[in-house]
Design an enzyme around this catalytic site. Structure first.
Site, PDB file in Angstrom:
ATOM      1  N   ASP A 175       0.805  -1.231   0.000  1.00  0.00           N
ATOM      2  CA  ASP A 175       0.000   0.000   0.000  1.00  0.00           C
ATOM      3  C   ASP A 175       0.835   1.276   0.000  1.00  0.00           C
ATOM      4  O   ASP A 175       0.287   2.352  -0.215  1.00  0.00           O
ATOM      5  CB  ASP A 175      -0.920   0.027   1.228  1.00  0.00           C
ATOM      6  N   GLN A 309      -2.999  -8.432  -6.378  1.00  0.00           N
ATOM      7  CA  GLN A 309      -1.998  -7.364  -6.271  1.00  0.00           C
ATOM      8  C   GLN A 309      -0.800  -7.767  -5.409  1.00  0.00           C
ATOM      9  O   GLN A 309       0.267  -7.173  -5.508  1.00  0.00           O
ATOM     10  CB  GLN A 309      -2.653  -6.097  -5.694  1.00  0.00           C
TER      11      GLN A 309
END
Length: 734
Positions: A175, A309
């Protein structure tokens, strides 16, 4: 290049071997929290650097849970333990969220397990929760040892011998949600997964004239969503840190309608999973879809990427970043004293720095607090310069004011690509064109390099003309290696005919040479007395004045992707891996064919030998997320420089050296450096800068490959404060 150390390097080597010896020390390495691509590269670097300096290194399996459980969860690692993991995603030592470690009882068990093996140095790879846990553990360490001694689990000698625990953190998080570092391990790889999906979607969406709503990870941080939007030219992006203003629904529909009216067949909307509105109410991808369908009637689909991801092989950037950080973490542990606070090894521009762990954690928590309290401008500022820069650039490139609301500068600015094509050039052109138009300039595109310039292949280029350019490889404007020297008269005439007030050159070493030639011709041709700036773009990464060039990252990923395919096949057998990489111009005698034949003959019956010449594959293909983002931001900044120059000296001739510059990243700064000053830093015979930062990675590579070599650690700096990191010049946020 000879590996013999310079006097400075030798001094650093003596310091390294004598004062930073790991003899008698034990290092524990663990990965905790969510996994991220590149963690294995970091583990490998810690293990091998630790062993190289004489320390014992232990795997702590399954994060803090393994530390609490002890036994076979804490195992000494050897050199071969981390072989062939550089290109493997996830973490080979496992990662788990551990409730036991949150209690003092659990931490007491963990301390006992570490003491039994003499481990008093911890390298923790994880997010802010994992690093906070390490800090609490270190604070309680002496008390935990006293309690263990009181319980009879260790003796007083052990309390004295292992009195201090040193902690160094590396941030592994896709992130990029940890304040204090420009990039966390795993973020670039996650962007690769997102952009692969976006590129695939774009082909089908254009076929059917569709709108796609793409949801990406980021419950509390919108970095992935924001950079993905930059990298694909998304129509709209929803972020937790920067919610849309009131009545956003109407504004979104107007924006999509305008784009369709301009014959744009594809609309992409990116939503971070933690997106909210100004009242902290969640905005979901499904809600956005229903809005578009209900208000506009567009064929709209939702794609939620989820854990894809986190998967796949790490990108070239993450492999290099994690390796550099792992080595820096070991050095930080060896230099630590009982008074040294826990630190986190971070990336600032292109330089590894050490920051107090809890300052970074506190700022990270302050971001969430600001969002909870509705202070979104503070949240963006606290998130860091990289995030803020990305957001401002996205807004400038995504939203065009009506023509009658843009003050006209009455200046014409030309853009030219020079040299070999490099992936990311088109993203750079798009950014320059749109920023130039937003600043009121008339933008001109020069086709086919200086050759086309001399022939008058110059056309006005508009906002919509560069739509969809970000993800395209090569050079849409065309590019040639031709230098301007023999065309100076013709180019000056074209500058006069088209009233060109400034020039942006995007390219490699030929572009640099061309800029020097134009600068030298100013005395003879006053048409060249205009602001001129070059943005480096070449797979060779050999432009003086910048650590990075647009296109180099894409080329590196092409090489590593090829390597992965080859190694995958080899690892299906019992054959052990061996890899030789050769630069095309490194030696006239040791050619690729010669090396191949040598290994084939000498290894007959022992190992197989294959060769692969990548050639122009390295220049082709779609640009990597890094090159799209870097090309976009650096080109936008170059155009802002041009606008400032034109504004400050309206109508005047530019004759000073500081009006002909190369824009690049140098360590931690983004610098405009006059080409006149860069000449003395250039090796023109070999077409390279006299000093190249990445050569310092060579001894690091050798160490991690089990070669004895010198390694200059003089760049390993002192601890800095996250709030007051000083730089001279403009900070370079990657």
């Amino acid at each position: 290049m000879d590996d013999a150390a310079s006097p400075t390097t030798k001094g650093s080597l003596r310091k390294f071997l004598e004062n930073l010896s790991g003899a008698g020390k034990a290092i524990g390495v663990l990965t905790s929290g969510g996994d991220a691509q590149g963690m294995n590269a970091a583990v490998r670097a810690v293990v091998r650097m630790g062993i190289y300096v004489g320390a014992k290194v232990y795997f702590i399996y399954e994060g803090y849970q393994g530390m609490v459980d002890g036994g076979t969860n804490i195992v000494e690692a050897n050199w071969e333990s981390v072989s062939s993991i550089l290109q493997v995603g996830g973490t080979i030592i496992g990662s788990a969220r551990c409730s036991d470690f949150r209690s003092r009882e659990g931490r007491l068990k963990a301390a006992c397990n570490l003491i039994r093996l003499g481990i008093t140095n911890l390298c923790v790879i994880g997010g802010d929760g994992s690093l906070t846990g390490a800090n609490i553990f270190r604070k309680e360490w002496s008390g935990l040892l006293e309690e263990l001694a009181k319980n009879g689990q260790i003796d007083q000698d052990a309390v004295q011998k292992y009195a201090y625990l040193n902690v160094v953190g590396m941030v592994g998080s896709i992130d990029n949600d940890f304040c204090g570092t420009d990039m966390t391990i795993g973020t670039d790889s996650a962007l690769h997964r997102i952009i692969e999906v976006v590129d695939a979607i774009m082909t089908t969406a254009q076929s059917h004239q569709r709108t796609f709503v793409l949801e990406v990870m980021g419950r509390h941080c919108g970095y992935l969503a924001l950079v993905s939007a930059l990298a694909c030219g998304a129509d709209w992006v929803f972020l937790p840190e920067s919610p849309p203003e009131e009545h956003w629904e109407e504004h979104l529909c107007v924006k999509l309608s305008e784009n369709r009216a301009r014959k744009k067949r594809l609309n992409i909307i990116i939503v971070a999973e933690g997106a909210i509105d100004m009242k902290n109410k969640p905005i979901t991808s499904e809600e956005v879809k229903q809005l578009v369908v209900g208000q506009l009637g567009y064929d709209t689909r939702v794609t939620i990427l989820g854990h894809v991801q986190r998967g796949g092989t790490p990108s070239a950037f993450d492999r290099i970043l994690a390796s550099r950080m792992g080595v820096a973490a070991v050095i930080a542990l060896l230099e630590a004293t009982p008074e040294t606070p826990p630190c986190v090894v971070s990336l600032s521009g292109n330089q590894a720095v050490r920051l107090p762990l809890m300052e970074c954690v506190q700022m990270t928590q302050d971001v969430q607090k600001a969002m909870d309290e509705g202070r979104f401008k503070d949240a963006v500022r606290l998130r860091g310069r990289s995030f803020e820069n990305n957001l401002n650039t996205y807004k400038r490139l995504a939203i065009k004011l009506p023509d009658d609301q843009i003050p006209k500068s009455n200046c014409n600015v030309a853009i030219i690509n020079v040299g070999a094509p490099a992936a990311g050039m088109n993203a750079a052109v798009r950014a320059a064109v749109r920023v130039g138009i937003a600043d009121g300039h008339r933008m001109l595109a020069i086709y086919d390099g200086f050759d086309g310039f001399a022939k008058g292949q110059i056309k006005e280029i508009g906002w919509t003309d560069v739509g969809g350019w970000t993800g395209q490889g090569g050079s849409i404007l065309g590019t040639k290696r031709v230098l301007p020297g023999k065309y100076l008269e013709a180019i000056a005439a074209q500058m006069h005919t088209h009233s060109i007030h400034a020039l942006l050159i995007i390219g490699g070493f030929e572009a640099y040479l061309g800029l020097l030639e134009l600068s030298a011709a100013r005395e003879k041709h006053e048409e060249f007395c205009v602001p001129m700036v070059m943005v480096p773009a070449t797979v060779s990464n050999n432009v003086p004045g910048s650590d990075f060039s647009i296109g180099a990252d894409t080329a590196l990923n092409t090489i590593t992707d090829n390597n992965v395919e080859h190694l995958t096949e080899k690892m299906k057998t019992t054959i052990q891996r061996g890899l030789v990489l050769r630069n095309e111009s490194c030696s006239e005698n040791y050619t690729t064919d010669f090396i191949y034949q040598l290994y084939s003959e000498e290894g007959r019956g022992v190992f197989d030998c294959r060769k692969n010449v990548l050639g122009h594959m390295q220049q082709g293909g779609a640009p990597s997320p890094f090159d799209r983002n870097f090309g976009t931001k650096i080109s936008a900044r170059a155009m802002e420089w041009i606008s400032a120059k034109l504004k400050e000296c309206r109508g005047k001739r530019f004759v000073t050296d500081d009006s002909v510059c190369v824009l690049g990243i140098s360590k931690r700064n983004l610098l405009f450096q006059p080409v006149a000053e860069l000449k003395k830093e250039t090796d023109f015979e070999h077409r390279i800068p006299k000093e190249q930062w990445w050569l310092k990675l060579r001894p690091l590579m050798k160490i991690l490959a089990k070669y004895k070599t010198s390694y200059d650690v003089s760049d390993a700096g002192q601890m800095e404060h996250v709030y007051y990191r000083g730089t001279q010049g403009e900070p370079a946020a990657i």
